[in-house]
Design a protein around this motif. Structure first.
Motif, PDB file in Angstrom:
ATOM      1  N   ALA A   1       1.076  -0.973  -0.038  1.00 25.39           N
ATOM      2  CA  ALA A   1       0.172  -0.045  -0.068  1.00 25.39           C
ATOM      3  C   ALA A   1       1.009   1.349  -0.152  1.00 25.39           C
ATOM      4  O   ALA A   1       1.944   1.157   0.668  1.00 25.39           O
ATOM      5  CB  ALA A   1      -0.881   0.310   1.362  1.00 25.39           C
ATOM      6  N   LEU A   2       0.309   2.537  -0.781  1.00 25.54           N
ATOM      7  CA  LEU A   2       1.150   3.689  -0.909  1.00 25.54           C
ATOM      8  C   LEU A   2       0.170   4.641  -0.875  1.00 25.54           C
ATOM      9  O   LEU A   2      -0.725   4.640  -1.620  1.00 25.54           O
ATOM     10  CB  LEU A   2       2.096   3.514  -2.175  1.00 25.54           C
ATOM     11  N   LEU A   3       0.573   5.640  -0.135  1.00 27.69           N
ATOM     12  CA  LEU A   3      -0.392   6.939  -0.237  1.00 27.69           C
ATOM     13  C   LEU A   3       0.184   8.009  -1.133  1.00 27.69           C
ATOM     14  O   LEU A   3       1.527   8.214  -1.315  1.00 27.69           O
ATOM     15  CB  LEU A   3      -0.298   7.370   1.159  1.00 27.69           C
ATOM     16  N   ILE A   4      -0.707   8.181  -2.179  1.00 29.63           N
ATOM     17  CA  ILE A   4      -0.402   9.004  -3.464  1.00 29.63           C
ATOM     18  C   ILE A   4      -1.384  10.118  -3.609  1.00 29.63           C
ATOM     19  O   ILE A   4      -2.664  10.210  -3.005  1.00 29.63           O
ATOM     20  CB  ILE A   4      -0.186   8.154  -4.633  1.00 29.63           C
TER      21      ILE A   4
ATOM     22  N   GLY B   1       3.836  10.770  -4.220  1.00 26.81           N
ATOM     23  CA  GLY B   1       4.037   9.413  -4.042  1.00 26.81           C
ATOM     24  C   GLY B   1       4.104   8.547  -5.149  1.00 26.81           C
ATOM     25  O   GLY B   1       4.273   7.465  -5.230  1.00 26.81           O
ATOM     26  N   VAL B   2       3.918   9.261  -6.418  1.00 29.11           N
ATOM     27  CA  VAL B   2       3.957   8.523  -7.665  1.00 29.11           C
ATOM     28  C   VAL B   2       5.248   7.882  -7.963  1.00 29.11           C
ATOM     29  O   VAL B   2       5.209   6.722  -8.529  1.00 29.11           O
ATOM     30  CB  VAL B   2       3.455   9.486  -8.854  1.00 29.11           C
ATOM     31  N   THR B   3       6.174   8.884  -7.851  1.00 31.36           N
ATOM     32  CA  THR B   3       7.512   8.031  -8.052  1.00 31.36           C
ATOM     33  C   THR B   3       7.871   6.833  -7.135  1.00 31.36           C
ATOM     34  O   THR B   3       8.286   5.819  -7.640  1.00 31.36           O
ATOM     35  CB  THR B   3       8.773   9.056  -7.775  1.00 31.36           C
ATOM     36  N   GLU B   4       7.626   6.677  -5.845  1.00 30.12           N
ATOM     37  CA  GLU B   4       7.560   5.758  -5.155  1.00 30.12           C
ATOM     38  C   GLU B   4       6.637   4.555  -5.704  1.00 30.12           C
ATOM     39  O   GLU B   4       7.020   3.334  -5.523  1.00 30.12           O
ATOM     40  CB  GLU B   4       6.990   5.946  -3.626  1.00 30.12           C
ATOM     41  N   ALA B   5       5.335   5.056  -6.040  1.00 31.03           N
ATOM     42  CA  ALA B   5       4.465   4.051  -6.828  1.00 31.03           C
ATOM     43  C   ALA B   5       5.048   3.216  -7.841  1.00 31.03           C
ATOM     44  O   ALA B   5       4.971   1.946  -7.973  1.00 31.03           O
ATOM     45  CB  ALA B   5       3.188   4.455  -7.068  1.00 31.03           C
TER      46      ALA B   5
END
Length: 429
Positions: free
Chosen positions: A352-355, A362-366
């Protein structure tokens, strides 16, 4: 029409009243006020409607003939007359008998949730298959009731006839005519499906994983799709903004090449006709190597929406072993304390990622998470090997990656399921 003709004569919208029956003792999956908000958003998604009033209607029980009791019916009629309502939308199922009785009592056209969603789908479907799927679902629905037409939207848009048609003439298509139409559309769909099958087979030869964006309607999938691909897919704050899957080849940061698929938003209580009718439209999800579940975590019913998505994925037959990542979207709309709390939870989670698809948070992390997830994913591909390269076929058999094998005039056609590393090793032989 002259330039001096009043504006409301040219584009006069249909004045609509939205009602959400709140039945005592019935199981609630969401708060009535939130259900009403969603119903209003559904109505807003249909061009030519102006929601002038919306209300939750508490009910002790559902009357078989009219849904509402006499007193409540009179109260609603007073609202209809005072607000000059022309169309009543009831957020729930309405039987043909109930529809006829309520229309007679209130002297307005009435649509239930299924009829409204069908209208929206008809307005949005863009591909040939999408149009046929909607027509098939609409005819199946229409067989159960006599559909009365109404005038106000006819000048502005097409439609299925539920909210559009020549005057107040009642349409009485007999079952034989409807069945013939259903049979004709099914034949057309078979041809379209075969064509899509050829397209799928062609994609199977492309050694890129398929990443499918899924989520509750209005969760922000199309906005994220646009950010990742630079595509101009319609992304509006409107339910059902995307009705046909859109696919794009995209190279993610880091060099991973994927096929990204944006799909129609899911919704609770989706009419059964449409779940079946759009199964083929959602087939890209069935073929996905990775599913990105985009959630609107700023929505008060985000948990129940997530449950609805999981239920529909199960109904579609999506294998449970397909990797999934939850993208908690719309972080930009969260209060600071709620955002910090969700960030802490997401930091402890592996999937799970907060974007924010809107501002890029958070898109880069996604993208990093997508890349990492795909590195170990086994995906299907069709490989053609000539008779002269039998050692390559033997190599595949040794690694037990072949799911099906067919002999051709030139050699073998093999359906394999392998990792990126195995594919690269094979190509290096």
């Amino acid at each position: 029409m002259t330039d001096h003709e009043p504006q409301d004569r040219r584009t006069k919208p249909t004045r609509a009243l939205v009602l959400h029956p709140d039945i005592r003792g019935a199981e609630r999956r969401k708060e009535p006020i939130h259900a009403l908000d969603e119903a209003v958003a559904l109505a807003a998604a249909l061009p030519g409607l102006d929601v002038v009033e919306a209300d939750v209607v508490p009910l002790r029980e559902v009357r078989p003939a009219t849904i509402f009791g006499t007193g409540k019916m009179d109260e609603i009629k007073t609202t209809i007359e005072a607000r000059e309502v022309e169309l009543v939308l009831i957020d729930g199922p309405v039987t043909p008998v109930q529809q006829r009785n309520l229309e007679d009592a209130w002297k307005v056209k009435l649509l239930d949730r299924t009829g409204l969603i069908l209208e929206i789908f008809a307005d949005r479907a863009a591909t040939r298959e999408g149009v046929l799927q909607v027509e098939l679902a609409a005819l199946s629905y229409q067989r159960t009731r006599l559909v009365r037409a109404w005038t106000h939207l006819e000048r502005q848009r097409g439609g299925l006839g539920f909210v559009g048609g020549p005057g107040e003439t009642q349409i009485e298509a007999d079952r034989r005519a409807l069945d013939e139409a259903i049979t004709r559309i099914r034949r057309q769909l078979e041809k379209v499906t075969r064509t899509r099958g050829l397209h799928r087979a062609a994609r199977a030869k492309v050694p890129f994983p398929v990443v499918a964006l899924v989520g509750y309607t209005n969760a922000g999938k199309s906005t994220l799709f646009n950010r990742l691909t630079g595509a101009e897919v319609m992304a509006e704050d409107m339910l059902f903004a995307t009705l046909d899957p859109t696919m794009r080849g995209v190279t993610l940061e880091g060099g991973t090449r994927v096929i990204l698929s944006d799909t129609v938003g899911f919704i609770s209580d989706l009419p059964t006709q449409l779940v079946a009718a759009f199964r083929a439209t959602l087939e890209e999800v069935l073929a996905a190597d990775l599913i990105l579940h985009v959630r609107d975590v700023a929505h008060p019913d985000t948990d129940s929406q997530a449950e609805d998505v999981d239920t529909i994925l199960g109904d579609l037959g999506v294998p449970e072993d397909v990797p999934r990542i939850e993208l908690w979207n719309k972080a930009d709309m969260l209060p600071e304390d709620a955002r910090a709390a969700l960030e802490a939870i997401a930091d402890r989670s592996e999937d799970a990622l907060l974007i924010s698809a809107l501002d890029g948070t958070g898109v880069t992390e996604a993208v990093d998470a997508i890349t990492a997830q795909l590195e170990g994913v086994r995906r299907r591909q069709t490989v053609d090997i000539p008779f002269s390269e039998g050692r390559r076929r033997a190599w595949l058999h040794e690694r037990d990656v072949i799911e099906a094998e067919r002999e051709t005039d030139e050699g073998w056609s093999l359906d394999v399921r392998w990792t990126d590393r195995q594919r690269m090793d094979f190509e290096a032989l």
